[in-house]
Enzyme design. Structure first.
Site, PDB file in Angstrom:
ATOM      1  N   THR A 292       0.816  -1.213   0.000  1.00  0.00           N
ATOM      2  CA  THR A 292       0.000   0.000   0.000  1.00  0.00           C
ATOM      3  C   THR A 292       0.852   1.266   0.000  1.00  0.00           C
ATOM      4  O   THR A 292       0.490   2.282  -0.580  1.00  0.00           O
ATOM      5  CB  THR A 292      -0.908   0.001   1.254  1.00  0.00           C
ATOM      6  OG1 THR A 292      -1.743  -1.140   1.176  1.00  0.00           O
ATOM      7  CG2 THR A 292      -1.746   1.261   1.346  1.00  0.00           C
TER       8      THR A 292
ATOM      9  N   ILE B  58      -2.390   4.941  -8.561  1.00  0.00           N
ATOM     10  CA  ILE B  58      -3.313   5.200  -9.672  1.00  0.00           C
ATOM     11  C   ILE B  58      -4.580   4.360  -9.536  1.00  0.00           C
ATOM     12  O   ILE B  58      -4.522   3.187  -9.167  1.00  0.00           O
ATOM     13  CB  ILE B  58      -2.606   4.911 -11.020  1.00  0.00           C
ATOM     14  CG1 ILE B  58      -1.509   5.960 -11.247  1.00  0.00           C
ATOM     15  CG2 ILE B  58      -3.610   4.892 -12.177  1.00  0.00           C
ATOM     16  CD1 ILE B  58      -0.609   5.663 -12.412  1.00  0.00           C
TER      17      ILE B  58
ATOM     18  N   HIS C  30      -6.933   2.679 -11.704  1.00  0.00           N
ATOM     19  CA  HIS C  30      -6.879   2.281 -13.108  1.00  0.00           C
ATOM     20  C   HIS C  30      -8.263   2.149 -13.732  1.00  0.00           C
ATOM     21  O   HIS C  30      -9.196   1.680 -13.077  1.00  0.00           O
ATOM     22  CB  HIS C  30      -6.151   0.934 -13.237  1.00  0.00           C
ATOM     23  CG  HIS C  30      -4.716   1.002 -12.830  1.00  0.00           C
ATOM     24  ND1 HIS C  30      -3.763   1.606 -13.610  1.00  0.00           N
ATOM     25  CD2 HIS C  30      -4.075   0.559 -11.720  1.00  0.00           C
ATOM     26  CE1 HIS C  30      -2.591   1.522 -12.999  1.00  0.00           C
ATOM     27  NE2 HIS C  30      -2.748   0.893 -11.851  1.00  0.00           N
TER      28      HIS C  30
ATOM     29  N   LYS D 227       3.023  -2.892 -16.498  1.00  0.00           N
ATOM     30  CA  LYS D 227       2.537  -1.686 -17.172  1.00  0.00           C
ATOM     31  C   LYS D 227       3.664  -0.741 -17.561  1.00  0.00           C
ATOM     32  O   LYS D 227       3.441   0.233 -18.255  1.00  0.00           O
ATOM     33  CB  LYS D 227       1.517  -0.991 -16.278  1.00  0.00           C
ATOM     34  CG  LYS D 227       0.219  -1.802 -16.150  1.00  0.00           C
ATOM     35  CD  LYS D 227      -0.894  -1.016 -15.496  1.00  0.00           C
ATOM     36  CE  LYS D 227      -1.128  -1.389 -14.064  1.00  0.00           C
ATOM     37  NZ  LYS D 227      -1.581  -2.761 -13.822  1.00  0.00           N
TER      38      LYS D 227
ATOM     39  N   ILE E  18      -2.764 -10.015  -4.346  1.00  0.00           N
ATOM     40  CA  ILE E  18      -3.435  -8.736  -4.633  1.00  0.00           C
ATOM     41  C   ILE E  18      -2.374  -7.685  -4.943  1.00  0.00           C
ATOM     42  O   ILE E  18      -2.002  -6.869  -4.108  1.00  0.00           O
ATOM     43  CB  ILE E  18      -4.343  -8.282  -3.458  1.00  0.00           C
ATOM     44  CG1 ILE E  18      -5.211  -9.434  -2.943  1.00  0.00           C
ATOM     45  CG2 ILE E  18      -5.184  -7.094  -3.888  1.00  0.00           C
ATOM     46  CD1 ILE E  18      -6.301  -9.900  -3.850  1.00  0.00           C
ATOM     47  N   GLU E  19      -1.864  -7.737  -6.169  1.00  0.00           N
ATOM     48  CA  GLU E  19      -0.946  -6.717  -6.666  1.00  0.00           C
ATOM     49  C   GLU E  19      -1.773  -5.765  -7.526  1.00  0.00           C
ATOM     50  O   GLU E  19      -2.990  -5.776  -7.461  1.00  0.00           O
ATOM     51  CB  GLU E  19       0.189  -7.386  -7.460  1.00  0.00           C
ATOM     52  CG  GLU E  19      -0.320  -8.258  -8.587  1.00  0.00           C
ATOM     53  CD  GLU E  19       0.777  -8.767  -9.519  1.00  0.00           C
ATOM     54  OE1 GLU E  19       1.898  -8.257  -9.449  1.00  0.00           O
ATOM     55  OE2 GLU E  19       0.500  -9.656 -10.317  1.00  0.00           O
ATOM     56  N   SER E  20      -1.133  -4.949  -8.336  1.00  0.00           N
ATOM     57  CA  SER E  20      -1.882  -4.057  -9.207  1.00  0.00           C
ATOM     58  C   SER E  20      -2.858  -4.870 -10.042  1.00  0.00           C
ATOM     59  O   SER E  20      -2.481  -5.933 -10.538  1.00  0.00           O
ATOM     60  CB  SER E  20      -0.934  -3.299 -10.135  1.00  0.00           C
ATOM     61  OG  SER E  20      -1.670  -2.434 -10.964  1.00  0.00           O
TER      62      SER E  20
ATOM     63  N   CYS F 210       6.775  22.114   9.606  1.00  0.00           N
ATOM     64  CA  CYS F 210       7.438  21.679   8.371  1.00  0.00           C
ATOM     65  C   CYS F 210       7.418  22.856   7.407  1.00  0.00           C
ATOM     66  O   CYS F 210       6.361  23.252   6.925  1.00  0.00           O
ATOM     67  CB  CYS F 210       6.708  20.480   7.776  1.00  0.00           C
ATOM     68  SG  CYS F 210       7.211  20.081   6.101  1.00  0.00           S
TER      69      CYS F 210
END
Lengths: 499, 428
Positions: free
Chosen positions: A45, A51, A53, A254, A350-352, A415
């Site tokens: 994550t 993106i 998709h 990709k 569970i990848e892209s 910051c």
């Protein structure tokens, strides 16, 4: 914690586990979400292209295609309810040179089969008009209007926080060790913080999902192969691209893309290299050179002097044949209630496009539970809204003035590059899921991500964490035990210096 | 304190450049001079520079950083400079309106008749030099470590390696050794030192800390905390030398790999920046491209000695006051100043043709490579020499200066442009 016995126990608080917790929190049930790390979303994550998709990429009929296309339109409502940043700039798959045109046309046809709306093939001239910085050799492109961007980490926090608001519990630094079984039924898990019982355990362990399912005797042949992807983040002051640009895909994925973050930075990457160590998120000189070359293929003027950060993530690539018997594809998602054990919902690989698909995966898990005869009764008072907290950096002068007048701690900027205030940091430390490490604050507020990369804020944030958590600065960590900043006070010679 | 709506001169940053500018602005007749500082104390980075070596030029004394700062703070207070501490400047417009944020005063604006930018510089980071490897805790810039040790009183490591032979890195090598830590080595990718030679002698050599020139880091190891680094030798083009790798166990890597002028606010104000220095284009009064906005010290270019920062502050502050009091752009006809042979850049970037009528002007420059022999430093107008002086060497780590005097006013008035060269005497 209130319980040691739950209806649903989710292993892994990445975007998938957190989204499942949020989906289940709508029902009358006790939910526990555990993660081995000191914060949510520390695995796949945390390091991906961020993106959403459109869905033209996965093979038609695969679970990847199904959940991707189903989930893409869910993101507008999700972002409205959970109040995270989400944009749809649309994406392009760009053909450089005539020889790449057929690949773009093939993707378009695949998108049509997958049911992707809003696609169009455009000419090289049209592409150049859309993005003046694009490689002048461009011969054409696939335009997909539904391509979106988000901050996956903030999505994960928002989803898990909404689950907690609706009664779910989260336990961090709690590592899964084994299942508690009664015959062939899973009745709970053994962790580094003791045993927890549950009617259902959900495996959302990402890169370790194979290890977890094997402990239950499920899919012994299933293996996660980590595929490392490295990225560069560029200074938002130096370069602004307009949309998301992909090269034509290869068998490795990709390809090296150019995209924007919701924080305004351009990011380039990833490459794809198979490694064997599930903890090896190191970047390499060769990898970084590869990314630079890849990005310049799309945007030749890309200047690496603008790089302000590099990071690397591991894609949890599985080897499961598609659950759809008609599809001959061997890297599909696993989303199932396995037959050989009871009480387990098993996810794997569970990848892209896993980030995109996460809400559809959560929805599918609920459907699988219902199919298995589980009674899910909706809460009358379920609140789908997770309110946003103030973000000083995104405000107009007038809004800032009003915010500082309402609470003076918002006036103190900690910051300098990203304009993050003490008020924001303190709110995150005392949020529904408390941010207790430097990185947890960084990822929630975007502090320390700018040009100076935390050089200015770091000692100040360590002091604030120490004060707010009531711990010594020596105990403040970057991302959990073992990552402390400081070793001892000065003028304590001999205390720890054996060498 | 009561915050006014309009000030004659507002100085952004209370480090050495800003403090000097405020004092000189006040002395030059500006009525309301305000210094805005983001930290809770005055003095800027000097407060964490507890080593000595400051003030040899300005006070003819050898002072530690905080004491050097205190002299300016005392003087500024005595002559009525006003201060806003713990306050961040969020935005500056070309019309010189400032947007400020502080816990005490909230979010508010004020206007300035003239501004002196004195935000100093920041350190280059790991990402900017793209060190590959894991991303554990324990990789800090030398300045961040310096703040922890000298201001907060904590040790950010036990066993250090330092990358870069910048001054802060070398000073921290000695400081950490004092505190009982081990500093196993300092690595420098160049074939020469990037900081001052005196720091090499006093901070490394005297403490037996090895300096490895033409070495860099190939890989950082460790998941949660740095466990080791892999070093590698490089050739003249910074290519890794195969087989020269060495694994050095350590828990902390400090970076002293360069400083970058901090100009995010300058950009918001529309000030044009020189890509070489990273700071604003300035004239000899330290006025930027935006009329009424001046810049002083490390925000313009990175100095080697704080004394010169203070002197630059004097000039910027005095001229800011003059601008504020005149309330109009001072007319100027400029001669461009160019970097010539072996010169990386020259400050100022341009010179008012009449500047020398009212006094000396100092050119400040850095050379591109070490010249370890007798050299000429020369300012010329086209092919005509305006002034030259000799020196025993010229090194990139040390700022080089050359003074133009009123006697050269005629040559400057007639010049198309001025070029500065530094070259070995042997080449003549």
């Amino acid at each position: 914690m209130k319980n040691t016995s739950y209806d649903y126990l989710i292993i892994g608080a990445g975007v998938v586990g957190s989204m499942i917790a949020r989906w289940l929190s709508r029902y009358q049930a006790d939910i526990l979400l555990i993660d081995k790390e000191a914060d949510l979303g520390m695995g796949a994550t945390a390091a991906n292209s961020a993106i959403i998709h459109p869905g033209y990429d996965p093979p038609p009929g695969s679970l990847k295609a199904l959940t991707n296309v189903r989930a893409n339109p869910m993101w507008d409502q999700l972002s409205a309810e959970l109040n995270f940043a989400f944009e749809r700039p649309g994406d392009f798959v760009v053909a450089i040179g005539e020889q790449e045109l057929p690949a773009v046309e093939k993707l378009y046809q695949q998108g049509i089969k997958n049911g992707v709306p809003g696609m169009k093939l455009i000419s090289g001239a049209e592409m150049r008009e859309q993005e003046p910085l694009i490689n002048p050799q461009v011969s054409g492109a696939l335009w997909a209007s539904t391509g979106g961007i988000c901050d996956p980490f903030q999505v994960t926090v928002a989803a898990a926080e909404n689950a907690v608001m609706n009664g779910a519990e989260v336990l961090l630094e709690t590592e899964f060790r084994d299942f508690l079984m009664e015959g062939s039924r899973v009745i709970g898990v053994r962790t580094t913080r003791g045993d927890f019982f549950a009617r259902w355990v959900i495996n959302a362990a990402g890169i370790y999902s194979d290890v977890v399912m094997h402990k239950a005797g499920v899919r012994p042949e299933f293996v996660i192969t980590p595929r490392k992807g490295e990225y560069f983040v560029l200074d938002s002051a130096d370069i602004r691209t307009r949309h998301i640009y992909f090269p034509i895909p290869t068998e490795k994925g990709k390809g090296i893309l150019v995209t924007n973050t919701v924080h305004g930075n351009t990011i380039i990457g990833p490459n794809a290299n198979i490694i064997d160590d599930k903890e090896n998120t190191s970047s390499t000189k060769e990898g970084l050179d590869e990314i630079a070359d890849g990005a310049r293929k799309l945007i030749p003027s890309m200047n690496l002097r603008s790089v302000i950060a590099t990071f690397a993530g591991l894609r949890p690539m599985g080897n499961a044949r598609s659950l759809n018997p008609a599809v001959d594809y061997h890297n599909d998602f696993v989303i199932e209630i396995p037959r050989q054990v009871q009480g387990l919902v098993n996810l794997g690989g569970i990848e892209s496009p896993g980030l995109t698909a996460a809400p559809a995966i959560a929805e599918m898990v609920v459907a699988l539970l219902k199919d298995a005869g589980d009674t899910l009764i909706e809460k009358k008072d379920w609140n789908p809204i997770r309110p946003a907290r103030p973000r000083f950096r995104n405000m107009s002068h007038a809004e800032r003035q009003a915010l500082c007048a309402s609470d003076s701690t918002y006036g103190r900027v900690i910051c300098r590059c990203e304009n993050i205030t003490e008020g924001e940091i303190v709110r995150e430390i005392h949020a529904p899921i408390p941010a207790t490490t430097y990185d947890a604050i960084k990822r929630r507020t975007w502090l320390g991500t700018g040009r100076c990369q935390g050089g200015f804020d770091m000692p100040r944030v360590v002091a604030i964490l120490s004060r707010e958590l009531g711990i010594s600065p020596l105990k403040v960590t970057k991302r959990g035990t073992g990552s402390e900043f400081l070793f001892r006070q000065t003028k304590e010679l001999g205390v720890q210096d054996a060498d | 304190m009561l915050i006014k709506e309009v000030y004659d001169v507002v100085v952004i940053g209370a480090g050495p450049g800003g403090l000097a500018a405020a004092i000189e602005a006040k002395k030059a007749g500006a009525l309301d001079v305000l210094v805005i500082e983001r930290d809770v104390e005055l003095g800027g980075i000097l407060l964490q520079c507890i080593h000595n070596g400051f003030g040899l030029q300005t006070f003819k004394e050898d002072l530690p950083g905080p004491e050097y700062a205190q002299r300016y703070i005392n003087e500024a207070r005595a002559i009525g400079v006003e201060f806003l501490l713990d306050t961040m400047v969020m935005d500056v417009t070309p019309q010189r309106r400032l947007y400020l944020s502080s816990q005490q005063h909230g979010y508010f604006t004020l206007d300035a008749r003239a501004i002196v930018l004195a935000m100093g510089c920041r350190e280059r980071t790991r990402a900017q030099i793209r060190i590959p490897g894991m991303r554990p805790n324990g990789v800090f810039t030398a300045g961040t470590a310096q703040r922890w040790v000298n201001v907060e009183g904590y040790m950010p490591g036990k066993n250090f390696v330092i990358l870069g032979s910048g001054d802060i890195g070398m000073i921290m090598a000695r400081r950490l050794t004092f505190e009982g830590a081990k500093v196993s080595r300092v690595l420098e990718i160049q074939s020469y030192l990037s900081g001052l030679s005196r720091n090499f002698v006093q901070c490394l050599q005297d403490w037996d800390i090895p300096l490895q020139l033409q070495h860099t880091i190939k890989h950082i190891m460790g998941k949660n905390r740095v466990e080791a680094i892999e070093t590698v030798a490089v050739d003249d083009h910074w290519n890794f030398v195969p087989g020269s790798e060495e694994i050095i166990p350590c828990d902390t890597l400090l970076l002293s790999v360069g400083l970058i002028p901090e100009n995010e606010l300058s950009k918001k104000a529309g000030v044009l920046l020189d890509p070489i220095t990273g700071g604003p284009y300035v004239d000899e009064r330290f006025q930027t491209s935006v009329p009424g906005i001046f810049a002083a010290g490390n925000v313009v270019h990175v100095y080697d000695l704080v004394d010169y920062v203070s002197i630059a502050g004097d000039t910027a502050g005095m001229n800011a006051a003059r601008y504020a009091l005149a309330e109009q752009q001072l007319e100027a006809d400029y001669v461009p100043v160019k970097a010539g042979k072996n010169v990386r850049y020259v400050v100022p970037h341009k010179l008012d043709r009449k500047a020398l009528e009212s006094g000396d002007v100092q050119f400040q420059l850095r050379v591109t490579r070490p010249l370890e022999e007798d050299v000429w430093l020369e300012v010329r107008s086209e092919s005509k020499s305006v002034v030259r002086r000799s020196d025993r060497y010229a090194r990139p780590g040390e700022m080089v200066t050359i003074k133009l005097k009123p006697s050269m006013a005629e040559a400057v008035r007639a010049a198309e442009s001025l070029t500065v060269d530094v070259y070995p005497k042997a080449e003549v």
